[in-house]
Design an enzyme around this catalytic site. Structure first.
Site, PDB file in Angstrom:
ATOM      1  N   GLN A  84       0.838  -1.208   0.000  1.00  0.00           N
ATOM      2  CA  GLN A  84       0.000   0.000   0.000  1.00  0.00           C
ATOM      3  C   GLN A  84       0.872   1.256   0.000  1.00  0.00           C
ATOM      4  O   GLN A  84       1.686   1.455   0.906  1.00  0.00           O
ATOM      5  CB  GLN A  84      -0.926   0.024   1.222  1.00  0.00           C
ATOM      6  CG  GLN A  84      -1.927  -1.111   1.274  1.00  0.00           C
ATOM      7  CD  GLN A  84      -1.453  -2.272   2.126  1.00  0.00           C
ATOM      8  OE1 GLN A  84      -0.249  -2.538   2.220  1.00  0.00           O
ATOM      9  NE2 GLN A  84      -2.389  -2.960   2.759  1.00  0.00           N
ATOM     10  N   GLN A 133       0.071  -0.359  -5.810  1.00  0.00           N
ATOM     11  CA  GLN A 133      -1.089  -0.693  -4.986  1.00  0.00           C
ATOM     12  C   GLN A 133      -1.641   0.568  -4.318  1.00  0.00           C
ATOM     13  O   GLN A 133      -0.890   1.367  -3.754  1.00  0.00           O
ATOM     14  CB  GLN A 133      -0.710  -1.724  -3.921  1.00  0.00           C
ATOM     15  CG  GLN A 133      -1.886  -2.169  -3.064  1.00  0.00           C
ATOM     16  CD  GLN A 133      -1.553  -3.369  -2.187  1.00  0.00           C
ATOM     17  OE1 GLN A 133      -0.535  -4.031  -2.386  1.00  0.00           O
ATOM     18  NE2 GLN A 133      -2.421  -3.668  -1.237  1.00  0.00           N
ATOM     19  N   ASP A 134      -2.978   0.749  -4.407  1.00  0.00           N
ATOM     20  CA  ASP A 134      -3.670   1.865  -3.733  1.00  0.00           C
ATOM     21  C   ASP A 134      -3.242   3.238  -4.261  1.00  0.00           C
ATOM     22  O   ASP A 134      -2.997   4.163  -3.490  1.00  0.00           O
ATOM     23  CB  ASP A 134      -3.439   1.805  -2.219  1.00  0.00           C
ATOM     24  CG  ASP A 134      -4.115   0.615  -1.568  1.00  0.00           C
ATOM     25  OD1 ASP A 134      -4.778  -0.161  -2.281  1.00  0.00           O
ATOM     26  OD2 ASP A 134      -3.987   0.453  -0.347  1.00  0.00           O
TER      27      ASP A 134
END
Length: 526
Positions: A312, A334-335
């Site tokens: 993240q 990611q994210d």
């Protein structure tokens, strides 16, 4: 939840109570009393969490505590806006009272859960101490959320790109055709200062300029933000000249109505590399974060370069209600883009990532955007969206319209003739129980798997989520092999799809004209 027949109740209302009666399922006095009790509960929890600030040397725990304090303050604000608007019939929203109340209550609900999520994996005693009180606050907010109902929206004219249906769960609204009375052609409710700003070609008169070479007022973006007035109702315009700005930027809740523009996507770049692996919470990992209402950005890039192995790592996070982003790029893994809460609009943007790279519990519309999955970790599956709606009473969700969904040059495509490792890409997965994502009138390339969507954890939430597709095209848009979950829908009627347009889903006709950002109000043809 207490539901009362509105015909029998309204006759007993005072004039003040009648202001909110049209969108409440309970007497206004019950709504007000519950809100006030909940605000008091938020203050008590914040006081409890504040006692732990600075006590722990653990970097991750300290970040989680800071998150909680910020998020609880946000909840207090959003509940206070709800209280004021319900008592006075209006507030600092769109003027659609029911929609404003639903939006702010939905935002207040998600904050507590984000607070607790920050402690995951820390083993901290703080989470166990505060969880009960935080859950109690969330339960109260859920009760209040279900006290508000949305009224059917009025039928609009049958012009292309305009709404021509009513929406169950909609709200009464001012029509632009009736509001456009000013000689300059803008709706009469647009403030004079905003009217002047929108008439300025190319945003040539910023309040301050940021430039790495020293030719502006500041060399750091955060210094320019600090120079903006607090709690302003006028636009404060910041021009960020070309260059790569290596700094983590946060526009806090008191810095409202900021407009920021650069010299172009991938020309003006704000970059950072915070990640969960390095001790930041997901919420705090953002390279650029904005909470202040009414934020506008255009012609810029926000990126997080932590890489897929750091998991993240947010490039852009927004809690800004009535925010608009135009011709911006969001680059990460990611994210990447965290639409945490409130009403947000993205137009002609580029969004790249791997896992859950468009996520959060905001109510957001993405129009004419390039959405690109990219190569992540070996054998990792790509999921484009992970919308976080946790209660059916929330008005939140993601609507993706007129977009191009594909993969970038790094992504390995399926090759059945070799043993090449293939990255599977899906349109989304249900992060929370009532996750809601609609993809319509968009191009979907063959990079997306035929089944389209991915489960989060077995059969969990597959009957409560709401995923839908409408009039998409391209090799990945074929519906023949799509998943058969109870919560998945193929929309065959414009009467269904129109619910998720700019005009209906985020009240765009009521506030996007003030931003100067282009938008399509409805479907391509109705």
């Amino acid at each position: 939840m207490l539901v009362i027949n509105m015909i029998s109740v309204t006759s007993a209302y005072s004039d003040e109570e009648m202001l909110g009666a049209e969108c409440l399922n309970v007497p206004a006095s019950v709504f007000t009393d519950t809100l006030e009790a909940t605000i008091d509960g938020v203050l008590k929890v914040a006081s409890m969490v504040a006692k732990f600030a600075g006590v722990f040397g653990d970097f991750r725990v300290s970040n989680a505590i800071s998150d909680c304090l910020d998020l609880l303050q946000l909840s207090q604000d959003e509940l206070s806006w709800t209280l004021f608007a319900s008592q006075h019939g209006k507030g600092n929203g769109t003027g659609d009272l029911a929609s404003d109340l639903k939006t702010w209550l939905s935002a207040a609900l998600v904050n507590q859960e984000t607070c607790l999520e920050g402690f995951e994996g820390t083993g901290s005693m703080v989470k166990s101490i505060v969880t009960g009180s935080i859950n109690q606050v969330s339960s109260l907010i859920q009760d209040i959320l279900h006290m508000v109902h949305l009224n059917p929206r009025p039928i609009r004219g049958s012009k292309p790109g305009r709404v021509n249906d009513t929406r169950p769960g909609g709200g009464g609204r001012r029509l632009l055709a009736k509001a456009t009375t000013a000689k300059d052609g803008f709706p009469s409710w647009i403030r004079s200062n905003d009217r002047k700003l929108l008439q300025v070609s190319g945003m040539s008169s910023p309040n301050v300029t940021v430039a790495l070479d020293g030719s502006g007022n500041f060399t750091r973006i955060m210094d320019a933000i600090e120079a903006a007035p607090s709690h302003s109702t006028d636009r404060f315009v910041i021009y960020v000249k070309k260059g790569v700005y290596d700094e983590n930027v946060e526009i806090k809740r008191k810095k409202t109505y900021i407009m920021m523009y650069g010299d172009g996507m991938d020309v003006t770049i704000i970059t950072g590399n915070r990640s969960v692996v390095d001790g930041w919470t997901t919420y705090r990992s953002a390279t650029f974060a904005v909470t202040g209402a009414g934020f506008i950005a255009r012609d810029m890039t926000f990126q997080n370069t932590a890489g897929p192995e750091k998991h993240q790592a947010v490039a852009f996070r927004s809690d800004s209600d009535l925010s608009a982003l135009y011709r911006c790029a969001f680059r990460g893994y990611q994210d990447t883009l965290y639409a945490h809460a409130n009403r947000q609009f993205f137009r002609e943007c580029t969004i790249t990532g791997t896992v859950d790279f468009m996520f959060g519990d905001g109510v957001a519309v993405f129009q004419n955007c390039l959405i690109q999955a990219r190569q992540g970790l070996p054998n990792q599956k790509n999921t484009i969206t992970a919308q976080g709606r946790k209660d059916p009473g929330e008005n939140t969700g993601f609507s993706i319209q007129f977009c191009n969904i594909t993969g970038d040059s790094s992504l390995t495509m399926t090759n059945t003739s070799t043993n090449t490792t293939t990255t599977y890409t899906y349109l989304g997965r249900p992060w929370k129980a009532f996750s809601r994502t609609i993809i319509m009138e968009s191009y979907i390339s063959g990079v997306v798997r035929p089944e389209g969507w991915l489960e989060w954890n077995g059969n969990v939430s597959l009957d409560t989520l709401y995923y839908a597709e409408y009039m998409n095209y391209g090799p990945g848009a074929s519906l023949g092999s799509r998943i058969k979950w109870p919560g998945y829908h193929i929309l065959n009627s414009s009467a269904q799809a129109v619910n998720y347009t700019v005009a209906q889903f985020i009240d765009g006709d009521l506030w996007l004209p003030t931003t100067g950002v282009r938008f399509a109000s409805g479907l391509s043809a109705v």
